[in-house]
Design a protein around this motif. Structure first.
Motif, mmCIF file in Angstrom:
data_model
loop_
_atom_site.group_PDB
_atom_site.id
_atom_site.type_symbol
_atom_site.label_atom_id
_atom_site.label_comp_id
_atom_site.label_asym_id
_atom_site.label_seq_id
_atom_site.Cartn_x
_atom_site.Cartn_y
_atom_site.Cartn_z
ATOM 1 N N THR A 289 0.873 -1.285 -0.037
ATOM 2 C CA THR A 289 -0.125 -0.032 -0.231
ATOM 3 C C THR A 289 1.019 1.343 0.117
ATOM 4 O OG1 THR A 289 -1.758 -1.183 1.006
ATOM 5 C CG2 THR A 289 -1.830 1.013 1.182
ATOM 6 N N ILE A 379 -4.558 0.257 -5.588
ATOM 7 C CA ILE A 379 -4.982 0.677 -4.294
ATOM 8 C C ILE A 379 -6.482 0.284 -4.134
ATOM 9 C CG2 ILE A 379 -5.836 2.553 -2.892
ATOM 10 C CD1 ILE A 379 -3.219 3.984 -3.844
ATOM 11 N N ALA A 382 -6.641 -3.781 -4.025
ATOM 12 C CA ALA A 382 -6.270 -3.995 -2.762
ATOM 13 C C ALA A 382 -7.438 -3.835 -1.695
ATOM 14 C CB ALA A 382 -5.022 -3.061 -2.127
#
Length: 404
Positions: A289, A379, A382
């Motif tokens: 991240t 992102i 995820a």
């Protein structure tokens, strides 16, 4: 209690890691391809073609590694790598590069499962498989340090003759074959005892489907595949951004890459310690991240492009051994290389999709926005994966530290 690994075996593994470097040409590779009149889209297409052949080749070559032995598969890989690198020195057309990318793809598939399986099983036989992340991370550190030294010569060699970096790298990768012949085979499966436990492709496919289609590997492999795919696609934009945005002279591009690699070497060395401290889950989620956010920022603050490169390179070297170690921990000895190759196949599938995305955005907007698009995409993915089936949800115990 397991016997400590003989120092000679460790030394040979580290020497092999040192030989399999692309440091001589990697800092100028994209510039070399652009000089051959390829566009960003064409370069991305080459990588997608390579990824496609990785998809085709991973299961068969992983199965072959389980049949002929891990070490023999690694030898085949080094021969193919050396051949493709030397071929880059003479290729002039897009079609020629397509052929070389295909050879490169099969070199990758012969190593992807076999290399990790060989190390894990050698540790299992001679030391402790729980040391896998630490040993592989330190092997990666050796590779990065030597690569950093070689990268210092990439720019000067390129300035003398654009082919020289590839000749030097091809010879060095060919030397890895000699080292491999001195390394031991693994007792779990050496490819020479068919009278022992047999393992056919019919056995391999259900095993792979079962292990990759359910927890704990299902979400873990997909999450890792998106991350590796994003970084591989983003890697193509480093050189043009460094030269055209950050103002780094072409003659100094090797020095810049040496800096990337030195930082990555330090990060790789401590991969096992980072995993012990954070657990596998939080090392994976936190580091990936952080890297994705770093990819987005330079589109708004171009001055941060160079720091982003360092983050991108170092986090990649830390996450790789953590991911490989986790998959090894959940693999059966018989068919281990096939399962690791299947994971690499999933990585290649995502590279196949993500490479053109980054290339098209870079051509239409700019390479900086190519970085941002890839980081933003990761992102989003995820968040979705963590909300549905968190990868590596079980925590890992701290391994006994044998190597200091």
């Amino acid at each position: 209690m397991k016997i400590g690994m003989p120092p000679s075996v460790v030394s040979k593994y580290y020497l092999y890691q040192a030989m399999r470097t692309f440091g001589f040409f990697w800092p100028v590779f994209t510039l070399f391809l652009l000089a051959r009149d390829l566009s960003f889209t064409q370069i991305a297409l080459l990588n997608s073609i390579s990824a496609g052949f990785v998809v085709v080749g991973e299961i068969p070559t992983g199965y072959i590694a389980d049949r002929i032995g891990r070490r023999n598969s690694m030898i085949v890989s080094s021969v193919l790598y050396a051949s493709s690198i030397l071929g880059f020195a003479v290729a002039q057309s897009f079609a020629g590069f397509v052929i070389l990318w295909i050879v490169w793809a099969f070199a990758q598939t012969f190593r992807s499962g076999a290399g990790a399986a060989w190390l894990y099983e050698t540790l299992e036989d001679r030391l402790d498989e729980s040391e896998y992340t630490r040993v592989r991370g330190r092997g990666g550190s050796v590779n990065k340090w030597l690569s950093a030294v070689m990268m210092l010569s990439a720019g000067p060699l390129y300035g003398v003759d654009q082919r020289l970096p590839f000749v030097a790298a091809g010879v060095l990768n060919a030397a890895a074959v000699v080292i491999l012949f001195t390394m031991p085979k693994t007792s779990a499966f050496d490819g020479e005892n068919p009278s022992e436990e047999t393992f056919s492709v019919v056995d391999a496919l259900p095993l792979i489907r079962e292990q990759l289609s359910q927890p704990p590997l299902r979400s873990f492999v997909v999450y890792a595949a998106v991350f590796f795919g994003v970084l591989r696609a983003a890697d193509e934009f480093i050189q043009p951004v460094a030269v055209n945005v950050a103002g780094v002279p072409v003659s100094a591009i090797g020095t810049l890459y040496a800096g990337f690699t030195a930082v990555s070497a330090v990060a790789s060395y401590f991969a096992g310690d980072i995993e012990d401290m954070l657990t596998t889950r939080w090392a994976l989620v936190g580091l990936t991240t952080f890297t994705a956010v770093a990819l987005v920022v330079p589109a708004f603050l171009p001055v941060l492009a160079l720091p982003m490169f360092f983050i991108m390179k170092s986090m990649n070297t830390v996450v790789h051994p953590i991911v490989s170690g986790y998959i090894n921990d959940h693999a059966e000895s018989l068919g281990r290389a096939s399962l690791l190759s299947a994971a690499s196949l999933v990585y290649a599938l995502f590279r196949f999709v993500l490479q053109p995305v980054g290339g098209v955005v870079a051509d239409r907007l700019s390479p900086l926005w190519g970085f941002a698009a890839l980081g933003g995409l990761f992102i989003i993915v995820a968040v979705v994966i963590n909300a549905t089936e968190a990868p590596a949800a079980e925590t890992t115990s701290t391994a006994d530290q044998v190597f200091t």
